[in-house]
Each structure stands twice: as C-alpha cells, then as structure tokens.
Write a protein that holds these residues in place. Structure first.
Motif, PDB file in Angstrom:
ATOM      1  N   ALA A 304       0.697  -1.129  -0.025  1.00 31.06           N
ATOM      2  CA  ALA A 304      -0.002  -0.174  -0.097  1.00 31.06           C
ATOM      3  C   ALA A 304       0.950   1.453   0.002  1.00 31.06           C
ATOM      4  O   ALA A 304       0.463   2.233  -0.686  1.00 31.06           O
ATOM      5  N   LEU A 305       2.123   1.053   0.580  1.00 34.67           N
ATOM      6  CA  LEU A 305       2.873   2.362   0.798  1.00 34.67           C
ATOM      7  C   LEU A 305       3.448   2.583  -0.528  1.00 34.67           C
ATOM      8  O   LEU A 305       3.799   3.699  -1.155  1.00 34.67           O
ATOM      9  N   GLY A 310       4.416   5.867  -3.277  1.00 40.04           N
ATOM     10  CA  GLY A 310       5.686   5.613  -4.075  1.00 40.04           C
ATOM     11  C   GLY A 310       6.846   5.330  -3.192  1.00 40.04           C
ATOM     12  O   GLY A 310       7.760   5.571  -3.656  1.00 40.04           O
ATOM     13  N   MET A 311       6.654   4.686  -1.959  1.00 41.01           N
ATOM     14  CA  MET A 311       7.548   4.420  -1.070  1.00 41.01           C
ATOM     15  C   MET A 311       7.920   3.072  -0.808  1.00 41.01           C
ATOM     16  O   MET A 311       7.018   2.056  -1.209  1.00 41.01           O
ATOM     17  N   ALA A 387      -3.497  -1.819   7.699  1.00 42.07           N
ATOM     18  CA  ALA A 387      -1.922  -1.748   7.706  1.00 42.07           C
ATOM     19  C   ALA A 387      -1.699  -0.342   7.242  1.00 42.07           C
ATOM     20  O   ALA A 387      -0.547   0.215   7.818  1.00 42.07           O
ATOM     21  N   ALA A 388      -2.469   0.218   6.432  1.00 42.73           N
ATOM     22  CA  ALA A 388      -1.945   1.718   5.682  1.00 42.73           C
ATOM     23  C   ALA A 388      -2.177   2.722   6.754  1.00 42.73           C
ATOM     24  O   ALA A 388      -1.185   3.547   7.073  1.00 42.73           O
ATOM     25  N   VAL A 480      -8.012  -2.050  -3.650  1.00 42.00           N
ATOM     26  CA  VAL A 480      -8.443  -1.061  -3.000  1.00 42.00           C
ATOM     27  C   VAL A 480      -7.526   0.304  -3.306  1.00 42.00           C
ATOM     28  O   VAL A 480      -8.057   1.553  -3.300  1.00 42.00           O
ATOM     29  N   CYS A 481      -6.349   0.352  -3.579  1.00 43.02           N
ATOM     30  CA  CYS A 481      -5.455   1.286  -3.981  1.00 43.02           C
ATOM     31  C   CYS A 481      -5.726   1.861  -5.314  1.00 43.02           C
ATOM     32  O   CYS A 481      -5.766   2.970  -5.465  1.00 43.02           O
TER      33      CYS A 481
END
Length: 522
Positions: A304-305, A310-311, A387-388, A480-481
């Motif tokens: 998700a990050l 973009g991490m 989690a995010a 989801v993203c």
C-alpha cells in the motif's frame, strides 16, 4: 662688380653686429637669473609641437576605429536576434480591450491534506485483550497436558505410561511429518504463484479437485467407520470444487492477469521484498488464523505504501506494527472474516436457487439484506486500510467499501475469485498432508488413522494459507489502491476494461447482489 662686393661686405657687418647684440642680451639674462636666486632651479623643457600633434591624431584615429567596430558588432547581434525571435510591433489598446483579451486569474483551490500513514494508536484493544487472555489459557492447558504426559512416561509399569509411549510412537511421527510436508508445500505454492500466475490459477482449481477426490477415495479404502465418514465428506467437497471450477472458467483469464499485475511490487529483490512470517509446527487453529492475518497486514502495508506514496517500506518494521499496534484488528478479522466468507457463499447459493418461489424469495431477501450490512461493516478488504492508516476493523471496512461504491466497483470485487483460489490452495495442501499421514498411520497403527488424518489436514491447510497470504494481500491492495487513486502511472487498463465489460453486459456472471431481484407480478 665693385658695387656688389660693397653690398655684401655691408650685410656681413650688420649680421655680425646682430649676433654680438644677441650674445650681450643672453649674458644679461643669465646675470639676472643668477641674481634672482629662485629662478636658478627652474628647468625649461622644449617640446617639439609637431610630434605631439601627430601622436594625438593617431590616438583619436584608433579610438574612432574601435568605436566603429563595436557599433558594427552590436548591429549584427541585434539583427540576428530579430531574425531568430521577431518582436511584434507595439500596439496601444484601451483598458477595456485589455481586460477582455486576458481572462481573470482564478486562485488554485488548496489540495486536500493526505491522511497520515504513521498512526501510533492500538486498534481494537478489546479483541487484543481477549486474544492475549485466550493465549495465556491455552499455554497453561498445554503446559498441564505436557506435565501429565511426562509424569506418565516416568512411571514405566503403569497402563498410562504404556498408552503415552504408544501415542508418541505411532501418532506423533505422522503429524510431525505432515507438518514438515506442509511447510514445503506452503513455500512451493507461494513461489509458483509468484512465478507463473497465469498457469497456477487453473492448476490450483483442478488440482484441489483431484487431490481431495484422491484423499477421499483412499480413506474409503481403509474400510474403517471413522475414515469412511471423512472420505465421503472429501469426495462431496471435491465434486463441489469441480463444479465451481467449471462455473468460474470465464473469470480465470482476468484473475490470472490481476495476479500477475498485483504481484509486481512483491518481485522487488533485496531487503524491501515483502516477507512471510513462518508458522510453527503444531499451530493451533485460532493462532494460525491470526498469523495469516498478521502476514496479510505486513504485506498490505508494504504494498500500500508503494501504491499510495511511492515508498518502499521495511518489511521488518511493517511486521512489528502488525504484531503490536494492529494485532487487535488481526484478531477481530480472524473471528469475522471466515464467517463473512461463509455467508457470502450462502448468499450466492440463495441467489441461484431463488427463482420464482415465494418462500425462497423471502429467504433470499432477508439474507441479502443481512449481507449488505455485513459487507459494509466487515470485509476482508479492510486489512489494507488497517495496515496503511492504522484504522480499526469496522472503520477500515466502511472506508474500503465506500471507495468501491464511489468507483462503481462493487460487482467487480464481488465476482473476484482470488480468495477462493487461495482457499483451495490450502485445501489442496491439506488433502496432500492427509494422504501422507493417513497412509503412514494406517501402516503402523490403524486405530489412529482418522485422528491423524484430520490433524494433518488442518496443519497443511493453515500452513499454506499463511504462505498464500502474500498474493492475496497483493491483490487486495491492487483493488483498494486503484479505487483510492486510479493513477495511470501505477495501474494499467486491467480494471477499467473489466468494469466496461461488466457494465455493458458482454460477460454474463452471477455475483452476490446488494439487493435481491424483484419478482414480476404480471
């Protein structure tokens, strides 16, 4: 001739007298300078005026030449600039015309603040406390039974000691062997799905049918009452699995494509690669489900990050958050998600059997309204936002389902078979472990065959589900993203094309509707 000589002599005499007078005057001037004193130190410089004027003329000529050269170069530079960038002529317009020519400048609206991804709050503390209390009680019970077993073994002449030795000799080795096989299968399934996602979807659907059928037939061949019952259940399940594989055949290409696209972030090599916490041998059922959701949370945060910011997050840090701050949500999800999936299967069955029968319509109407509330307040997609963003299970379920409703993706995620593929992978491993343990136990001590078969099935299922949490979490993050930020930089046209196919009716599918169909009274 005489007259000329007289004239010449007279002129020479006059010239000589003039020179004498000039010499006398010079002597007098020298005397005056000597007598004056102050004028003796003066120096008289005689400059040739003709040379000085020529030098000034040369300097003036050189300066004029340099000025002309500089003016010529500047003119050439300006001409080149005009040739490259022609300047339009100056136009004088009125203030009203200038106001109409240029549109008014509107201020840029401020961007919405991004949600924090570093929440420090503990989620679902009550479920976390109940899980910790349950684990303490389970540890105490295990310690008590281990103590009693050791106490019985230390008394070699008692019947209890002989029974304990028989258990250790004939019952424990098949279970431990099944646990070792399940660990190997868990890593093998995960590696195969990440390497060949397009092939593995079809292979999993039909291999689960084949292995469960083989395990059921083997248990029937043992001709024991307990093993016969387990064998019949496995055969019926295999028939249902085969029918399900035939029913979802048209969804297999899309599911394989989603797997291949969603697993791209997990292909990163090095320390940023999403990892899977390994389970332990003899994993209890509740602890196995919690560990599966912990793995889901770990991978979901890493992926998700990547999609949202973009991490590249550290897998170790994500795992520490999952087993500390988000463990309560993992426990609550372990309790409700299996029940939700069972209700989902029931709702699909009622949707197929509804027909025109009034009683079936009433049952389906009630069940589907319950399902609508259940999916809004609890679903498996919630682990991504847990989690995010560090939200609770219910709040994360509401936020993820709200994103799907905003993008019109409810029917798409309802028809997704990713969770079914991961579930059938666990069933397939459980069937393989059952075949292994049942064959070993029947050859050594056949009275333990049914018990060893059931335990081997659960161990194989749980170990594989923990391993398959990685691809399932990647697919959940992909959906989801995309619903949260459908940026074309990170997502291709897989989901938009599928939505167009569903909305235009080019592919018929039976999904779990939000509301039951209305019966025509005409």
């Amino acid at each position: 001739m005489g007259a000329l000589e007289d004239v010449t002599e007279s002129r020479a005499a006059e010239t000589g007298e003039d020179r004498k007078e000039e010499k006398i005057e010079e002597k007098e001037e020298e005397k005056k300078r000597t007598e004056g004193g102050g004028d003796a130190d003066e120096v008289v410089v005689v400059v040739d005026s003709s040379d000085h004027q020529n030098h000034q003329r040369r300097e003036l000529t050189a300066a004029a030449t340099a000025t002309a050269t500089a003016a010529t170069a500047a003119t050439a530079t300006v001409s080149r600039l005009h040739a490259q960038h022609p300047v339009p002529p100056i136009q004088v317009v009125s203030s009203a015309a200038s106001a109409s020519a240029y549109p008014p400048i509107t201020p840029t609206p401020p961007q919405a603040a991004l949600a924090s991804l570093n929440s420090r709050a503990y989620t679902n503390r009550l479920s976390l406390f109940l899980f910790a209390l349950h684990q303490v009680a389970a540890a105490a019970a295990v310690a008590f039974f281990v103590f009693k077993a050791i106490q019985g073994v230390l008394d070699p002449d008692s019947p209890k000691a002989r029974r304990e030795k028989r258990v250790l000799r004939f019952w424990l080795p098949p279970i431990e062997g099944a646990a070792a096989v399940s660990i190997i299968l868990a890593f093998a399934w995960q590696k195969a799905v990440r390497t060949w996602p397009s092939f593995m979807v079809t292979f999993i659907l039909w291999s689960s049918f084949a292995f469960t059928m083989a395990a059921g037939v083997l248990l029937l061949c043992f001709s024991l009452p307990a093993t016969a019952g387990i064998g019949v259940a496995l055969i019926l399940f295999s028939i249902g699995t085969g029918l399900y594989a035939c029913w979802v055949t048209r969804r297999i290409p899309f599911t394989a494509r989603v797997f291949s696209r969603a697993l791209l972030p997990a292909q990163v090599r090095g320390p940023q690669r999403p990892g899977v916490p390994h389970g332990r041998i003899g994993l209890p059922l509740d602890l196995g489900l919690v560990m599966r959701n912990v793995t889901n949370l770990t991978v979901s945060r890493v992926v998700a990050l990547y999609y949202l910011r973009g991490m590249q997050s550290s897998t170790q840090f994500s795992f520490q958050r999952a087993v500390s701050r988000n463990l309560g949500s993992a426990c609550l999800g372990s309790l409700f998600v299996p029940t939700i999936e069972a209700l989902r299967i029931l709702a699909r069955g009622l949707n197929l059997l509804e027909g025109e029968d009034e009683f079936m319509f009433s049952c389906a109407h009630c069940c589907l309204h319950v399902m609508e509330s259940v999916f809004r307040y609890g679903n498996s997609w919630a682990f991504v936002h847990i989690a995010a963003y560090g939200r609770g299970f219910v709040a994360a379920s509401q936020s993820t389902w709200g994103l799907f409703e905003r993008q019109g993706m409810e029917e798409l995620v309802d028809s997704d078979i990713t969770s079914s593929v991961c579930f059938l992978t666990g069933v397939c491993s459980g069937a393989i472990c059952t075949i292994f343990a049942a064959s070993w136990t029947f050859a050594t001590h056949k009275h333990y065959t049914a018990t060893a078969s059931l335990l081997a099935f659960f161990v194989g299922y749980l170990m594989t589900r923990i391993g398959m949490a990685l691809p399932q979490a990647c697919v959940a993050c992909y959906y989801v993203c995309f619903a949260e930020n459908p940026s074309p930089r990170l997502f291709d046209s897989t989901i938009p094309d599928r939505l167009v196919t569903i909305r235009t009716g080019r592919e018929a599918m039976v999904t779990t509707p939000r509301f039951p169909r209305r019966i025509s009274t005409a």
